[in-house]
Design a protein around this motif. Structure first.
Motif, PDB file in Angstrom:
ATOM      1  N   MET B   3       6.697  19.351   6.877  1.00 18.18           N
ATOM      2  CA  MET B   3       5.503  19.174   7.714  1.00 18.18           C
ATOM      3  C   MET B   3       4.389  18.489   6.929  1.00 18.18           C
ATOM      4  O   MET B   3       3.660  17.655   7.464  1.00 18.18           O
ATOM      5  CB  MET B   3       5.019  20.534   8.240  1.00 18.18           C
ATOM      6  N   LEU B   6       5.284  14.896   6.697  1.00 17.75           N
ATOM      7  CA  LEU B   6       5.085  14.254   8.002  1.00 17.75           C
ATOM      8  C   LEU B   6       3.600  14.031   8.267  1.00 17.75           C
ATOM      9  O   LEU B   6       3.179  12.965   8.726  1.00 17.75           O
ATOM     10  CB  LEU B   6       5.668  15.131   9.115  1.00 17.75           C
ATOM     11  N   ASN B   7       2.834  15.070   7.969  1.00 18.13           N
ATOM     12  CA  ASN B   7       1.381  14.970   8.180  1.00 18.13           C
ATOM     13  C   ASN B   7       0.779  13.834   7.387  1.00 18.13           C
ATOM     14  O   ASN B   7      -0.076  13.106   7.869  1.00 18.13           O
ATOM     15  CB  ASN B   7       0.717  16.285   7.755  1.00 18.13           C
ATOM     16  N   LEU B   9       2.365  11.179   6.261  1.00 17.19           N
ATOM     17  CA  LEU B   9       2.811   9.875   6.781  1.00 17.19           C
ATOM     18  C   LEU B   9       2.121   9.536   8.096  1.00 17.19           C
ATOM     19  O   LEU B   9       1.777   8.384   8.352  1.00 17.19           O
ATOM     20  CB  LEU B   9       4.329   9.886   6.980  1.00 17.19           C
ATOM     21  N   ALA B  10       1.947  10.569   8.930  1.00 14.88           N
ATOM     22  CA  ALA B  10       1.354  10.322  10.249  1.00 14.88           C
ATOM     23  C   ALA B  10      -0.144  10.072  10.168  1.00 14.88           C
ATOM     24  O   ALA B  10      -0.710   9.372  10.998  1.00 14.88           O
ATOM     25  CB  ALA B  10       1.629  11.501  11.166  1.00 14.88           C
ATOM     26  N   ASN B  11      -0.787  10.656   9.176  1.00 17.90           N
ATOM     27  CA  ASN B  11      -2.244  10.475   9.049  1.00 17.90           C
ATOM     28  C   ASN B  11      -2.574   9.895   7.674  1.00 17.90           C
ATOM     29  O   ASN B  11      -3.004  10.626   6.777  1.00 17.90           O
ATOM     30  CB  ASN B  11      -2.964  11.826   9.216  1.00 17.90           C
ATOM     31  N   PRO B  12      -2.342   8.622   7.469  1.00 15.38           N
ATOM     32  CA  PRO B  12      -2.645   8.039   6.155  1.00 15.38           C
ATOM     33  C   PRO B  12      -4.146   8.126   5.887  1.00 15.38           C
ATOM     34  O   PRO B  12      -4.948   8.064   6.826  1.00 15.38           O
ATOM     35  CB  PRO B  12      -2.189   6.579   6.306  1.00 15.38           C
ATOM     36  N   PRO B 135       2.841  -5.056  10.758  1.00 14.25           N
ATOM     37  CA  PRO B 135       2.332  -3.703  10.925  1.00 14.25           C
ATOM     38  C   PRO B 135       1.189  -3.377   9.972  1.00 14.25           C
ATOM     39  O   PRO B 135       1.093  -3.969   8.896  1.00 14.25           O
ATOM     40  CB  PRO B 135       3.559  -2.844  10.623  1.00 14.25           C
ATOM     41  N   GLN B 136       0.356  -2.434  10.385  1.00  6.39           N
ATOM     42  CA  GLN B 136      -0.804  -2.019   9.601  1.00  6.39           C
ATOM     43  C   GLN B 136      -0.665  -0.543   9.309  1.00  6.39           C
ATOM     44  O   GLN B 136      -0.710   0.266  10.223  1.00  6.39           O
ATOM     45  CB  GLN B 136      -2.046  -2.222  10.460  1.00  6.39           C
ATOM     46  N   VAL B 137      -0.492  -0.197   8.048  1.00  5.04           N
ATOM     47  CA  VAL B 137      -0.396   1.220   7.709  1.00  5.04           C
ATOM     48  C   VAL B 137      -1.802   1.823   7.686  1.00  5.04           C
ATOM     49  O   VAL B 137      -2.064   2.880   8.240  1.00  5.04           O
ATOM     50  CB  VAL B 137       0.324   1.418   6.358  1.00  5.04           C
ATOM     51  N   PRO B 139      -5.658   1.059   8.873  1.00  5.12           N
ATOM     52  CA  PRO B 139      -6.446   0.159   9.719  1.00  5.12           C
ATOM     53  C   PRO B 139      -7.415  -0.688   8.891  1.00  5.12           C
ATOM     54  O   PRO B 139      -7.984  -0.204   7.914  1.00  5.12           O
ATOM     55  CB  PRO B 139      -7.197   1.094  10.659  1.00  5.12           C
TER      56      PRO B 139
END
Lengths: 459, 182
Positions: B3, B6-7, B9-12, B135-137, B139
């Protein structure tokens, strides 16, 4: 009511294309994302049933691979039968998606916005299903790579003059381009999903689908700059792929196949069955998720008019085929067409003609086009009819070849029936996952049709 | 552990930004703000929105995209490669089949055509992603989930006194919210 809602009415800003002027961008997001989430009991029940059918198909396929093609119903000279029927049927189903998303996009036919995502998903899953059958039909699917154009160890290349090789190029190109088109269309909507996702795994999944999209003017500029070219390239591809599929037959000097009519006839048939399938998929979705205000009766009626148009083209092609056989010089051709409707397979030919040419005539009447239950049943008949159309074309021509002495009666075996059912389950498995995982309606494109908030009234 | 990964990776983690972000609800306000900012010399600004707005596009004076040329080149390469493959295959193993010419152009046009579409489509995708900076990891501008819902963001990279001036400009154009990043 906010200042925006009070001042912006359909009259002040013009037509809002089906959705009410007071419908907001946030409401659209909320409505579409109601579909996404952990599924309920009904979905699980349908999904498990679907997996059970797929599993049965898989076990039967394993049996066929182990025992060989003898377990299929092939009877010489009918060596193309249910599998090739399924191949053509599923490629045909796949065609509608690109028609709706690309051809109608180029024609600026705005009703497509509400329906194209479902149609595109159907395209991708349809081609994935179709692609199984040439492999299964070979009997030795592990040698499927032999279809790829490369020279054998003796330096001999595949024959590029053969329609079967053209098919490899056409179907792989179609699968690639339609998948890209589908995934590209998803990018801005996946970003919306990412921003709404709570679970990190889902957030990550949508982040991947969205390519990290944040909706800058640069993102949008090149997005639409590229999108129109996808549409421009996919449009001729739609027509070319099913033409190539039709040439699998038309290039052979077999009675009932050797006709220049085949390409336009197949393309119209493909669009016909594809649109009918889209209607079959959309009606339960809009009803189950209460999205009748997004996919309106007007949208469904326009789709049903497409069914009517293509049905008429298909019916005209049937009659033209007969006319050519009767008027042309070939007795074999004449005999074959007479045999199709009065011989062993008369039942299949009449199912085809009734479902594809007669029943859709009801669509001339507006109440039929706007009654979803009737439309749903009618489109089911169309799909049955179109499956039988391919069966009639393939099986009857092979069962009664040039020498009438070898006329045989091909019977579909249980193996073929189970694999056919498995193919439907394979298609619906993807589709069931799709509707609960990805936005089934294009939020970005539908949003463009909404009344945008303006402080000043437009001049 | 999973988790956590994942967290992550999902919220860079957010990047470091220097500039001003204005959040707008009304499209015409945002378009006016873009026009004023561009007249004041801010050419590197970005507009973040849930859908493209023609008013804002006009204010940004965006030219035509270059994707078309890349796609054209991809299509041309695909056409040449497809035809070359067909011709090479018959010349490398010359065997007459069906009494047809070795180099039979009409049937060869079909694999050629499909190759043209395939390569054209793939290069179109690559051009669209590369030019659109995807793609933009992380922003390239401060991001707010409201920009995929119904709000429009105007990001102006600047600092110091200039940032103060931009902030006032955005407020003058009725921005709902103005944030300074230093």
């Amino acid at each position: 009511m906010s200042e925006y809602e009070a001042s912006m009415t359909a009259e002040t800003v013009g037509v809002t294309e089906h959705l009410p002027a007071s419908y907001t961008q946030k409401a659209l997001n909320d409505d579409v994302f109601r579909m996404i989430g952990w599924p309920g009991r009904i979905w699980w029940a349908v999904f498990i049933l679907d997996l059970a059918i797929l599993l049965t198909g898989g076990i039967v396929l394993r049996n066929q691979i182990v025992l060989g093609l003898g377990v299929a119903g092939y009877t010489r000279p009918v060596m193309w039968a249910a599998y090739i029927t399924n191949f053509v049927f599923w490629v045909g189903i796949a065609h509608c998606g690109t028609l709706v998303s690309a051809v109608l996009y180029l024609f600026r036919s705005h009703f497509r916005r509400a329906v194209y995502r479902v149609a595109e998903a159907m395209t991708v899953f349809g081609v994935l299903t179709a692609a199984l059958f040439p492999l299964l039909h070979t009997g030795r699917p592990w040698f499927g790579y032999w279809l790829v154009p490369y020279p054998s160890q003796r330096g001999l290349w595949p024959n590029f003059r053969s329609p079967l090789e053209w098919d490899v190029f056409a179907v792989t190109t179609y699968l690639t381009i339609s998948s890209i088109f589908f995934l590209v269309g998803l990018i801005p909507d996946a970003a919306v999903a990412r921003d709404r996702a709570k679970h990190p795994a889902m957030k990550l999944l949508y982040q991947v689908f969205s390519f990290g999209w944040i909706g800058t003017n640069t993102n949008w500029k090149y997005y639409y700059g590229g999108y129109i070219f996808f549409a421009a390239m996919a449009t001729p591809l739609v027509f070319s792929v099913h033409s190539v599929v039709s040439w699998d037959f038309a290039m052979a000097q077999t009675p009932g196949w050797h006709s220049t009519l085949f390409a336009p006839y197949f393309v119209a048939g493909a669009i016909f069955s594809g649109v009918a399938m889209v209607i079959n998929l959309l009606i339960p979705i809009r009803k189950t998720f209460k999205l009748e205000h997004i996919v309106t009766l007007d949208h469904m009626e326009k789709l049903s008019k497409l069914v009517l148009l293509t049905s008429n083209i298909v019916a005209y092609s049937y009659l033209t085929e007969f006319f050519i056989a009767w008027y042309g010089p070939s007795k074999l051709e004449r005999d074959l067409f007479w045999y199709r409707f009065t011989g062993h397979y008369w039942w299949a030919a009449w199912i085809m003609f009734t479902c594809n040419a007669l029943i859709p005539l009801a669509l001339w009447f507006k109440p039929v086009r706007r009654n979803m239950l009737v439309l749903f049943i009618l489109c089911l008949f169309v799909n049955v009819g179109m499956w039988f159309e391919r069966f009639v074309i393939i099986a009857t021509s092979l069962a009664r070849p040039v020498d009438p002495a070898v006329t045989v009666y091909y019977r579909m075996s249980w193996t073929e029936a189970a694999i056919t059912a498995g193919a439907f389950a394979w298609f619906f498995m993807f589709f069931l996952i799709f509707v609960r995982l990805l936005p089934a309606f294009s939020i970005a494109e539908i949003k463009e049709t909404l009344t945008m908030p303006m402080r000043r009234k437009p001049a | 552990m999973i988790m956590k990964l994942l967290n992550r990776l999902a919220n860079p983690p957010e990047g470091k930004y220097h500039g001003v972000m204005g959040v707008f609800y009304y499209v015409d306000d945002a378009a006016d703000a873009v026009r004023t900012l561009r007249q004041a010399g801010h050419r590197r600004l970005s507009v973040l929105s849930p859908v493209p707005h023609h008013q804002i596009e006009r204010a940004l004076e965006q030219g035509l995209s270059l994707v078309r040329w890349v796609t054209f080149c991809g299509g041309a390469i695909g056409f040449t490669a497809g035809m070359s493959l067909c011709i090479y295959s018959v010349l490398s193993y010359p065997m007459v089949t069906g009494g047809k010419e070795l180099i039979s152009l009409p049937p060869f046009m079909i694999p050629t055509y499909e190759s043209m579409i395939l390569l054209g489509g793939l290069t179109n995708l690559l051009a669209m992603l590369a030019l659109g900076r995807l793609p933009q990891v992380r922003p390239r501008a401060p991001y707010d989930p409201r920009f995929t819902e119904d709000r429009i963001g105007i990001w102006v990279p600047c600092s110091g006194v200039e940032a103060e001036r931009v902030r006032e400009m955005l407020r003058g154009h009725e921005a709902e919210e103005v944030r300074l990043y230093e």
